[in-house]
Scaffold this active site. Structure first.
Site, PDB file in Angstrom:
ATOM      1  N   ASP A 231       0.760  -1.118   0.068  1.00  0.00           N
ATOM      2  CA  ASP A 231      -0.078   0.141  -0.036  1.00  0.00           C
ATOM      3  C   ASP A 231       0.877   1.274   0.000  1.00  0.00           C
ATOM      4  OD1 ASP A 231      -2.838   1.097   0.305  1.00  0.00           O
ATOM      5  OD2 ASP A 231      -1.716   1.916   2.217  1.00  0.00           O
ATOM      6  N   GLU A 261       1.006  -0.423  -4.794  1.00  0.00           N
ATOM      7  CA  GLU A 261       0.007   0.524  -5.420  1.00  0.00           C
ATOM      8  C   GLU A 261       0.778   1.993  -5.312  1.00  0.00           C
ATOM      9  OE1 GLU A 261      -3.625   3.238  -3.489  1.00  0.00           O
ATOM     10  OE2 GLU A 261      -1.744   2.628  -2.298  1.00  0.00           O
TER      11      GLU A 261
END
Length: 498
Positions: A231, A261
């Site tokens: 993340d 991400e």
């Protein structure tokens, strides 16, 4: 070798009733039958908001639903035992599991402490406001519910780079590691994009890096996951993940699938991250998602010949993980840019049935989603419906979408491609036509191996049948604003439920 298909088994508003792990265990056989090879599960650790948060407001990364902390033992998705059972069920069905790793920030400190800080302009974090001063900040994490089990490490102000007291009050911390400066980032958005939210973790502290490597080792051994979704890497120094991934892969003794991400609508920026991490990760293809969103907004005014332009898929397809929507882009979320329902079959055909990229299918595309949230103090009801023909496309990817690819991106509204098939997959091959305009047809070559064979459109059984000529050619039809996936008639058994 079977095509890789990733499935995101959650969405932002999934029910907080704590049954996701059980639900995942039950659906594992179904996903395997669709050709899913990897499943991405949401953050499994305890959130600062207990069971009321999807897991990204991280409190304790060692608490997988085992300890009474933040008002609950289980997480939003269930208990630790249920999580481990879900992973086991996926493994028994031949599906690898990716854990969602959130190491950029923490929330919900157990105690406050006096912290020397320097306020910064939230729109330009390099611009300092006023003079350094002390504030009381929730930067002490002692984990009284867990104690020293699994780790005795306690977090304090020396473990963090910055904190906030509101969206407009962001502070860089002055300690022996930061010296009042943000860490170096690849991004210069907002001056420096080190800070995202909560208590921002300080990766220049060697004790923090060692603790996170210890946690990664513990997590692998505890859960037996097969890889990670990372993340918010845009807000973290890439050197940390180079070090961390090398460590956990060394511990695992195997290659771990890893997708990060990096939210940026710039394929060159994404490719640069891949270069500096020396190919250690795949990246979600954000620019391609943006293309899908734009195409769905413009309708038949969008030039479909450009749908793959300006994407990571276009410049580094081996590292592109393609997606249509995810938990951040769904309606009412911070990165809200959903692909309109009418265009979702088109987008899924483009990511599932082509040779390049690794597709990620979003939970509501298969299982629907209904939820209520608030916007401007108004209650908003959202219903996301499953995507027409997506199951058949997934089965086509699993069994038939192999071999040489021929592209027919030669019309502003109607485009197509074919896959010729391979010898070791009987009757493999397919032809795809999609349009954002009126019905039409496209003459395409699927290969002489299919000469004389009958093809049908699995997305529209009423379309009739066509026969491939002696040169491997045929006119393949598509309806108004529709998707047509043409396969050999003798493959129909692949599209019936086992």
């Amino acid at each position: 070798m079977q095509n890789i298909t990733l499935f995101q088994f959650f969405h932002w508003y999934y029910s907080p009733e704590g049954n996701l792990w059980q639900h995942a265990r039950e659906k594992a056989p179904h996903l395997a039958s669709l050709g899913v090879t990897h499943v991405w599960l949401p953050p499994a650790f305890k959130s600062a908001q207990g069971q009321n948060d999807p897991g990204y407001a991280v409190y304790d990364i060692y608490d997988l639903g085992e300890f009474d902390q933040k008002g609950t033992v289980r997480t939003r998705y269930g208990t630790k035992d249920e999580y481990l059972e879900a992973i086991k069920a996926f493994h028994e069905n031949g599906i690898q599991v990716l854990a969602d790793v959130v190491l950029n920030h923490m929330h919900g400190g157990d105690e406050t402490e006096k912290v020397r800080v320097q306020q910064v302009d939230p729109e330009n974090r390099m611009e300092k406001i006023g003079e350094p001063h002390d504030i009381d900040a929730h930067t002490k994490y002692t984990f009284p519910g867990r104690g020293d089990k699994y780790s005795s490490f306690k977090w304090d102000k020396n473990c963090f780079t910055g904190v906030d007291t509101s969206a407009d009050s962001i502070f860089v911390i002055l300690n022996e590691h930061t010296h009042g400066e943000w860490d170096e980032m690849l991004e210069d958005e907002k001056g420096n994009y080190d800070y995202l939210m909560g208590a921002d973790i300080e990766f220049r502290n060697p004790y923090v890096r060692e603790e996170l490597k210890h946690w990664g080792e513990w997590y692998l051994k505890t859960t037996n996951v097969d890889g990670f979704r990372l993340d918010a890497v845009k807000h973290m120094p890439y050197t940390f993940y180079n070090e961390w991934l090398d460590h956990v892969r060394g511990v695992a003794g195997k290659e771990l699938f890893c997708v990060a991400e990096y939210w940026r609508n710039d394929p060159e920026k994404l490719n640069h991250y891949i270069e500096v991490t020396e190919g250690r990760v795949q990246l979600f293809d954000v620019p391609l998602h943006m293309n899908f969103h734009e195409a769905s907004e413009q309708g038949n005014d969008y030039d479909m010949r450009n749908i793959l332009h300006h994407s990571l898929l276009g410049i580094n397809p081996a590292r592109s993980v393609t997606f249509v929507d995810n938990h951040d882009t769904q309606p009412l979320q911070s990165l809200q840019m959903p692909v309109q329902q009418w265009f979702q079959p088109h987008a899924y055909a483009l990511i599932l049935l082509r040779e390049q990229g690794i597709p990620c299918v979003f939970y509501p595309a298969l299982y629907d989603a209904k939820y209520v949230d608030y916007q401007d103090d108004k209650e908003i009801y959202i219903e996301l419906q499953g995507v027409t023909c997506v199951e058949k496309m997934m089965r086509t990817r699993c069994h038939l979408a192999y071999g040489f690819q021929r592209d027919y991106f030669d019309h502003g509204n109607t485009i197509g491609w074919t896959r010729e098939g391979v010898d070791d997959r009987e009757h493999s091959g397919c032809a795809v036509v999609i349009t954002n305009g009126s019905a039409g047809n496209k003459k395409m070559e699927v290969g002489k191996r299919h000469a004389g064979k009958t093809f049908i459109d699995i997305c529209n059984p009423e379309a009739g049948k066509i026969t491939i000529d002696e040169h491997g050619m045929a006119e393949f039809y598509v309806g108004d604003g529709a998707v047509a996936v043409w396969v050999r008639e003798e493959t129909l058994h692949f599209f019936t439920e086992p």
